[in-house]
Design a protein around this motif. Structure first.
Motif, PDB file in Angstrom:
ATOM      1  N   VAL A 135       0.809  -1.217   0.000  1.00  0.00           N
ATOM      2  CA  VAL A 135       0.000   0.000   0.000  1.00  0.00           C
ATOM      3  C   VAL A 135       0.841   1.265   0.000  1.00  0.00           C
ATOM      4  N   GLU A 136       2.034   1.219   0.561  1.00  0.00           N
ATOM      5  CA  GLU A 136       2.872   2.415   0.619  1.00  0.00           C
ATOM      6  C   GLU A 136       3.493   2.768  -0.732  1.00  0.00           C
ATOM      7  N   SER A 137       3.476   1.839  -1.677  1.00  0.00           N
ATOM      8  CA  SER A 137       4.142   2.102  -2.951  1.00  0.00           C
ATOM      9  C   SER A 137       3.199   2.173  -4.152  1.00  0.00           C
ATOM     10  N   VAL A 138       1.895   1.933  -3.958  1.00  0.00           N
ATOM     11  CA  VAL A 138       0.969   1.993  -5.093  1.00  0.00           C
ATOM     12  C   VAL A 138       0.605   3.431  -5.416  1.00  0.00           C
ATOM     13  N   ARG A 139       0.228   3.658  -6.672  1.00  0.00           N
ATOM     14  CA  ARG A 139      -0.168   4.992  -7.113  1.00  0.00           C
ATOM     15  C   ARG A 139      -1.650   5.256  -6.900  1.00  0.00           C
ATOM     16  N   SER A 140      -2.453   4.187  -6.848  1.00  0.00           N
ATOM     17  CA  SER A 140      -3.883   4.344  -6.594  1.00  0.00           C
ATOM     18  C   SER A 140      -4.448   3.018  -6.129  1.00  0.00           C
ATOM     19  N   VAL A 141      -5.599   3.086  -5.460  1.00  0.00           N
ATOM     20  CA  VAL A 141      -6.306   1.897  -4.977  1.00  0.00           C
ATOM     21  C   VAL A 141      -7.778   2.052  -5.317  1.00  0.00           C
ATOM     22  N   GLU A 142      -8.385   1.010  -5.861  1.00  0.00           N
ATOM     23  CA  GLU A 142      -9.813   1.003  -6.153  1.00  0.00           C
ATOM     24  C   GLU A 142     -10.390  -0.324  -5.687  1.00  0.00           C
ATOM     25  N   ARG A 143     -11.398  -0.266  -4.841  1.00  0.00           N
ATOM     26  CA  ARG A 143     -12.050  -1.481  -4.349  1.00  0.00           C
ATOM     27  C   ARG A 143     -13.218  -1.836  -5.257  1.00  0.00           C
ATOM     28  N   LEU A 144     -13.174  -3.047  -5.783  1.00  0.00           N
ATOM     29  CA  LEU A 144     -14.170  -3.542  -6.719  1.00  0.00           C
ATOM     30  C   LEU A 144     -15.038  -4.594  -6.048  1.00  0.00           C
ATOM     31  N   ASP A 145     -16.119  -4.991  -6.721  1.00  0.00           N
ATOM     32  CA  ASP A 145     -16.990  -6.027  -6.167  1.00  0.00           C
ATOM     33  C   ASP A 145     -16.251  -7.354  -6.021  1.00  0.00           C
ATOM     34  N   ASP A 146     -15.304  -7.626  -6.937  1.00  0.00           N
ATOM     35  CA  ASP A 146     -14.639  -8.932  -6.928  1.00  0.00           C
ATOM     36  C   ASP A 146     -13.152  -8.853  -6.606  1.00  0.00           C
ATOM     37  N   GLY A 147     -12.678  -7.722  -6.091  1.00  0.00           N
ATOM     38  CA  GLY A 147     -11.269  -7.636  -5.758  1.00  0.00           C
ATOM     39  C   GLY A 147     -10.814  -6.216  -5.483  1.00  0.00           C
ATOM     40  N   ILE A 148      -9.527  -6.015  -5.480  1.00  0.00           N
ATOM     41  CA  ILE A 148      -8.914  -4.706  -5.230  1.00  0.00           C
ATOM     42  C   ILE A 148      -7.943  -4.419  -6.365  1.00  0.00           C
ATOM     43  N   ARG A 149      -8.147  -3.277  -7.023  1.00  0.00           N
ATOM     44  CA  ARG A 149      -7.288  -2.887  -8.136  1.00  0.00           C
ATOM     45  C   ARG A 149      -6.329  -1.802  -7.678  1.00  0.00           C
ATOM     46  N   VAL A 150      -5.044  -2.013  -7.964  1.00  0.00           N
ATOM     47  CA  VAL A 150      -4.035  -1.003  -7.642  1.00  0.00           C
ATOM     48  C   VAL A 150      -3.302  -0.626  -8.920  1.00  0.00           C
ATOM     49  N   ARG A 151      -2.645   0.520  -8.854  1.00  0.00           N
ATOM     50  CA  ARG A 151      -1.769   0.939  -9.942  1.00  0.00           C
ATOM     51  C   ARG A 151      -0.355   0.915  -9.412  1.00  0.00           C
ATOM     52  N   ASP A 152       0.513   0.151 -10.077  1.00  0.00           N
ATOM     53  CA  ASP A 152       1.873  -0.026  -9.565  1.00  0.00           C
ATOM     54  C   ASP A 152       2.715   1.230  -9.816  1.00  0.00           C
ATOM     55  N   PRO A 153       3.959   1.285  -9.350  1.00  0.00           N
ATOM     56  CA  PRO A 153       4.763   2.505  -9.490  1.00  0.00           C
ATOM     57  C   PRO A 153       5.006   2.937 -10.934  1.00  0.00           C
ATOM     58  N   ASP A 154       4.827   2.031 -11.899  1.00  0.00           N
ATOM     59  CA  ASP A 154       5.037   2.374 -13.301  1.00  0.00           C
ATOM     60  C   ASP A 154       3.734   2.552 -14.075  1.00  0.00           C
ATOM     61  N   GLY A 155       2.614   2.576 -13.375  1.00  0.00           N
ATOM     62  CA  GLY A 155       1.338   2.841 -14.020  1.00  0.00           C
ATOM     63  C   GLY A 155       0.599   1.631 -14.539  1.00  0.00           C
ATOM     64  N   HIS A 156       1.095   0.429 -14.265  1.00  0.00           N
ATOM     65  CA  HIS A 156       0.374  -0.779 -14.639  1.00  0.00           C
ATOM     66  C   HIS A 156      -0.717  -1.062 -13.612  1.00  0.00           C
ATOM     67  N   PHE A 157      -1.851  -1.552 -14.075  1.00  0.00           N
ATOM     68  CA  PHE A 157      -2.951  -1.914 -13.186  1.00  0.00           C
ATOM     69  C   PHE A 157      -2.850  -3.388 -12.818  1.00  0.00           C
ATOM     70  N   VAL A 158      -2.939  -3.679 -11.525  1.00  0.00           N
ATOM     71  CA  VAL A 158      -2.908  -5.052 -11.037  1.00  0.00           C
ATOM     72  C   VAL A 158      -4.104  -5.229 -10.108  1.00  0.00           C
ATOM     73  N   THR A 159      -4.971  -6.176 -10.427  1.00  0.00           N
ATOM     74  CA  THR A 159      -6.160  -6.430  -9.628  1.00  0.00           C
ATOM     75  C   THR A 159      -5.963  -7.713  -8.835  1.00  0.00           C
ATOM     76  N   PHE A 160      -6.140  -7.619  -7.524  1.00  0.00           N
ATOM     77  CA  PHE A 160      -6.033  -8.768  -6.643  1.00  0.00           C
ATOM     78  C   PHE A 160      -7.413  -9.404  -6.502  1.00  0.00           C
ATOM     79  N   VAL A 161      -7.557 -10.640  -6.952  1.00  0.00           N
ATOM     80  CA  VAL A 161      -8.817 -11.366  -6.811  1.00  0.00           C
ATOM     81  C   VAL A 161      -8.555 -12.599  -5.967  1.00  0.00           C
ATOM     82  N   GLU A 162      -9.527 -12.953  -5.158  1.00  0.00           N
ATOM     83  CA  GLU A 162      -9.345 -14.100  -4.269  1.00  0.00           C
ATOM     84  C   GLU A 162      -9.363 -15.393  -5.058  1.00  0.00           C
ATOM     85  N   GLY A 163      -8.392 -16.250  -4.759  1.00  0.00           N
ATOM     86  CA  GLY A 163      -8.368 -17.530  -5.466  1.00  0.00           C
ATOM     87  C   GLY A 163      -7.119 -18.323  -5.149  1.00  0.00           C
TER      88      GLY A 163
END
Length: 228
Positions: A200-228
């Motif tokens: 959390v200290e290094s992400v550029r943004s955080v968005e909570r979705l119905d099926d997971g949590i989407r973050v933007r990494d330090p280089d602007g890539h989007f990575v969504t964490f989904v349970e599984g």
């Protein structure tokens, strides 16, 4: 923390043309489709073809790798050689062939030990990053392990269960491939909230979705964490 690659999204200009390429050339099955995107199946990973109409966009000039059984490699080569300028490389005893899709993404088909016919997985995605050390820190905090580095440290390979991420500072790789920019990935994790806490200290943004949590990494890539 990361246990699987759930999706990779690519930005396309013409969704009908792009989806026809993947259906006809690589025999990928359709999972679902709408006016803005088509989702195709590459084993347990979805390949998402997306028009640039919203955020997150799909990745541009993304190099990624798909698994095919070694027993079918020669057939794939012969099938594609008539239409594409194929580039072939060998890694240990495994061969890979490289070619480009209509939107300039570098597609790699690599031999695997799997017995399932056709494309049966996605085992690598390449991200372009500004600073390797910063990107390495982010993805190792997500539980990925560094398994290889370039001699001039222009690239780093990290592995999780069943797939790898390559982090490239800007350069041309094999087959003149480039790392993708503003790539959108989905990854399976045991606990999305605990995974967020790790970075959390290094992400550029955080968005909570119905099926997971989407973050933007330090280089602007989007990575969504989904349970599984």
């Amino acid at each position: 923390m990361i246990s699987a690659l759930r999706w990779l999204a690519l930005e396309v200009k013409d969704i009908d043309h792009a989806s026809a390429f993947y259906r006809e050339r690589l025999a990928l099955d359709t999972v679902r489709e709408s006016e803005s995107e088509v989702v195709l199946s590459a084993g347990e990973t979805d390949l998402v073809l997306r028009r640039p109409s919203a955020i997150p966009r799909g990745g541009l000039h993304t190099h990624y790798a798909l698994s095919i059984p070694a027993s079918e490699y020669d057939d794939w080569y012969e099938q594609l050689a008539g239409s594409f300028d194929l580039d072939e490389h060998t890694f240990g005893s495994a061969r890979s062939l490289y070619f480009y899709d209509p939107d300039g993404n570098c597609v790699e088909l690599g031999e695997s030990d799997g017995e399932e016919s056709g494309v049966h997985g996605m085992f690598e995605v390449v991200l372009e990053v500004e600073e390797l050390a910063r990107a390495e820190s982010f993805y190792t905090d997500l539980g990925m392990e560094i398994v290889d580095q370039g001699s001039e440290r222009r690239r780093t390979r990290l592995a999780a269960d069943g797939f790898a991420l390559e982090l490239w500072e800007p350069h041309l790789g094999l087959a003149d491939a480039r790392g993708g920019v503003h790539v959108d990935l989905g990854v399976a994790v045991g606990d999305p909230k605990a995974t967020l806490d790790a970075v959390v200290e290094s992400v550029r943004s955080v968005e909570r979705l119905d099926d997971g949590i989407r973050v933007r990494d330090p280089d602007g890539h989007f990575v969504t964490f989904v349970e599984g």
